[in-house]
Design an enzyme around this catalytic site. Structure first.
Site, mmCIF file in Angstrom:
data_model
loop_
_atom_site.group_PDB
_atom_site.id
_atom_site.type_symbol
_atom_site.label_atom_id
_atom_site.label_comp_id
_atom_site.label_asym_id
_atom_site.label_seq_id
_atom_site.Cartn_x
_atom_site.Cartn_y
_atom_site.Cartn_z
ATOM 1 N N ASP A 85 31.176 81.843 17.262
ATOM 2 C CA ASP A 85 32.483 81.696 16.884
ATOM 3 C C ASP A 85 32.546 82.714 15.409
ATOM 4 O O ASP A 85 31.729 82.141 14.903
ATOM 5 C CB ASP A 85 33.002 80.487 16.712
ATOM 6 C CG ASP A 85 34.707 80.616 16.715
ATOM 7 O OD1 ASP A 85 35.119 81.369 15.874
ATOM 8 O OD2 ASP A 85 35.494 80.005 17.157
ATOM 9 N N ASN A 113 43.778 74.436 12.404
ATOM 10 C CA ASN A 113 42.748 73.994 13.361
ATOM 11 C C ASN A 113 42.532 72.646 13.701
ATOM 12 O O ASN A 113 42.312 72.060 14.634
ATOM 13 C CB ASN A 113 41.570 74.802 13.062
ATOM 14 C CG ASN A 113 41.574 76.428 13.001
ATOM 15 O OD1 ASN A 113 40.469 76.790 12.189
ATOM 16 N ND2 ASN A 113 42.452 76.992 13.434
ATOM 17 N N LEU A 114 42.881 71.810 12.675
ATOM 18 C CA LEU A 114 42.345 70.433 12.650
ATOM 19 C C LEU A 114 43.237 69.667 13.639
ATOM 20 O O LEU A 114 42.883 68.581 14.011
ATOM 21 C CB LEU A 114 42.237 69.870 11.431
ATOM 22 C CG LEU A 114 41.316 70.465 10.539
ATOM 23 C CD1 LEU A 114 41.227 69.817 9.073
ATOM 24 C CD2 LEU A 114 39.949 70.519 10.921
ATOM 25 N N GLN A 115 44.391 70.157 13.953
ATOM 26 C CA GLN A 115 45.311 69.276 14.708
ATOM 27 C C GLN A 115 44.747 69.058 16.134
ATOM 28 O O GLN A 115 44.987 68.117 17.048
ATOM 29 C CB GLN A 115 46.726 70.062 15.094
ATOM 30 C CG GLN A 115 47.642 69.645 15.770
ATOM 31 C CD GLN A 115 47.749 70.799 17.249
ATOM 32 O OE1 GLN A 115 46.858 71.641 17.008
ATOM 33 N NE2 GLN A 115 48.695 70.768 17.684
ATOM 34 N N ASP A 134 39.885 82.784 22.485
ATOM 35 C CA ASP A 134 41.281 82.961 22.245
ATOM 36 C C ASP A 134 41.910 84.317 22.367
ATOM 37 O O ASP A 134 43.219 84.521 21.995
ATOM 38 C CB ASP A 134 41.708 82.238 20.952
ATOM 39 C CG ASP A 134 41.258 82.959 19.773
ATOM 40 O OD1 ASP A 134 40.426 83.842 19.997
ATOM 41 O OD2 ASP A 134 41.522 82.471 18.624
ATOM 42 N N CYS A 188 39.928 90.672 38.242
ATOM 43 C CA CYS A 188 40.565 90.661 39.409
ATOM 44 C C CYS A 188 41.754 89.720 39.069
ATOM 45 O O CYS A 188 42.974 90.083 39.434
ATOM 46 C CB CYS A 188 39.855 90.077 40.420
ATOM 47 S SG CYS A 188 38.416 90.698 40.854
ATOM 48 N N CYS A 246 48.147 80.138 21.385
ATOM 49 C CA CYS A 246 48.722 79.000 20.452
ATOM 50 C C CYS A 246 49.198 79.313 19.270
ATOM 51 O O CYS A 246 50.086 78.616 18.806
ATOM 52 C CB CYS A 246 47.120 78.234 20.220
ATOM 53 S SG CYS A 246 46.496 77.739 21.626
ATOM 54 N N CYS A 273 38.730 96.733 41.628
ATOM 55 C CA CYS A 273 38.233 96.300 40.211
ATOM 56 C C CYS A 273 36.913 96.794 40.121
ATOM 57 O O CYS A 273 36.069 96.726 41.233
ATOM 58 C CB CYS A 273 38.347 94.662 40.292
ATOM 59 S SG CYS A 273 37.457 93.976 38.921
#
Lengths: 78, 255
Positions: free
Chosen positions: B59, B67-69, B127, B171, B184, B241
């Site tokens: 990451d 973020n901590l939620q 994300d 696909c 989010c 594809c």
């Protein structure tokens, strides 16, 4: 023929309804044609997930009476 | 396994689907987890607690207050720290036997290709679409199974893409240039919705590592946690594809 159409998440908000039954006068209408009809001629949003009778498919899929079509917006959050 | 390991993993050893042989498989497994956020946090913690041998957590971001939620691998004291390092530290604290490596870089290009080639399985807890397509490509090229999860609002989804068996991520979402997506940051997310999906990803990863059949192979689970409606539907392999015929089964693995 009758087709059951279901809208999920933001698609439901966008369409203003969770589901509806659409009556069309011919077999073989594609999902894309169905979309244009229910969305007032608008283009399909990109990467819209389409499921016909619980199997994901593409917009060229031809429909028959009694099919259930579901539209899901893409989800990428992590 | 030594005595302490027999004790630590005793509740796994009791499961007929795991047992001593399965636990040894987990202890020998190498996993790449991309994303140490809402999905990656629970996935990292459960994979570490489960005794996955090597866990590499990638990451590029730093821990921020919003973020901590839900990103439970990080604490308030970790604000401003690398998410990869913070999550790695939490995973090590749970289980010091696991070789945890923090990769504080974006998963892309040749670096990602090398990472994917070095592991048995990849989890996509990222994300954004670009990273998701890059992970799909890397797993196609390296022939690695990919456990993919996503969450937004009260909804989540999980799929397992396996070399040579069924469709790939592209696909499912063929339009790479897509602009409209549920994130989010844009629409919010219920804290345990992220936890639910991250845990489901860990479940599916363990099944693949154990060589168990999964009902989600080549399928997508979609969960609406507000209505508690769960649907599983098959992913169609798109003949158009680029993945078609590109899955390269890994000969030195029976995953």
């Amino acid at each position: 023929m009758n087709i059951k159409v279901r809208y999920f998440a933001s698609m439901r908000d966008r369409m203003g309804r969770a589901e509806e039954t659409v009556t069309v006068d011919r077999e073989g209408i594609t999902v894309e044609e169905l979309w244009r009809r229910v969305a007032g001629g608008q283009e399909m949003p990109p990467n819209l997930l389409i499921a016909v009778n619980m199997e994901y498919t593409d917009a060229s899929r031809q429909l028959k009476s009694g099919d259930e079509v579901a539209f899901f917006p893409p989800v990428t959050g992590g | 396994m030594d005595d302490r390991q027999l004790q630590r993993y005793s509740r796994h050893l009791l499961l007929p689907e795991v047992g001593p042989e399965g636990q040894e498989r987990l202890l020998a497994a190498r996993v790449l987890l991309v994303g140490a956020g809402g999905l990656g946090s629970p996935a990292a913690l459960y994979l570490a607690a489960s005794g996955v041998g090597e866990l590499r957590i990638a990451d590029p971001d730093r821990v921020e207050l919003e973020n901590l939620q839900r990103q439970i691998a990080h604490g308030t004291a970790d604000l401003g720290r690398s998410k990869a390092r913070s999550a790695a530290e939490s995973a090590r604290a749970l289980n010091p036997e696991v070789q945890v490596q923090a990769l504080a870089e974006r998963a892309e290009g040749a670096r990602l290709a090398a990472w994917a080639a070095e592991v048995d399985l990849v989890l996509d807890a990222s994300d954004n679409f670009p990273t998701r397509y890059a992970l799909n490509e890397a797993c196609l090229a390296a022939g690695r199974p990919l456990v993919s999860g996503a969450v937004a609002g009260w909804r989540g989804q999980v799929a397992v893409f396996t070399p040579g068996r069924g469709g790939c991520y592209r696909c499912l979402y063929p339009q790479e240039e897509a602009a409209e997506e549920a994130t989010c940051a844009a629409q919010g997310v219920l804290s345990p919705a992220a936890g639910t999906v991250g845990c489901l990803m860990a479940v599916e990863a363990l099944k693949v590592l154990l060589g168990l059949e999964t009902a989600l192979r080549g399928k997508l689970l979609q969960a609406d946690l507000l209505a508690q409606r769960w649907r599983v539907a098959r992913i169609r392999q798109d003949p158009a594809c680029p993945c078609a015929g590109r899955w390269r089964a890994r000969e030195d693995s029976n995953l």
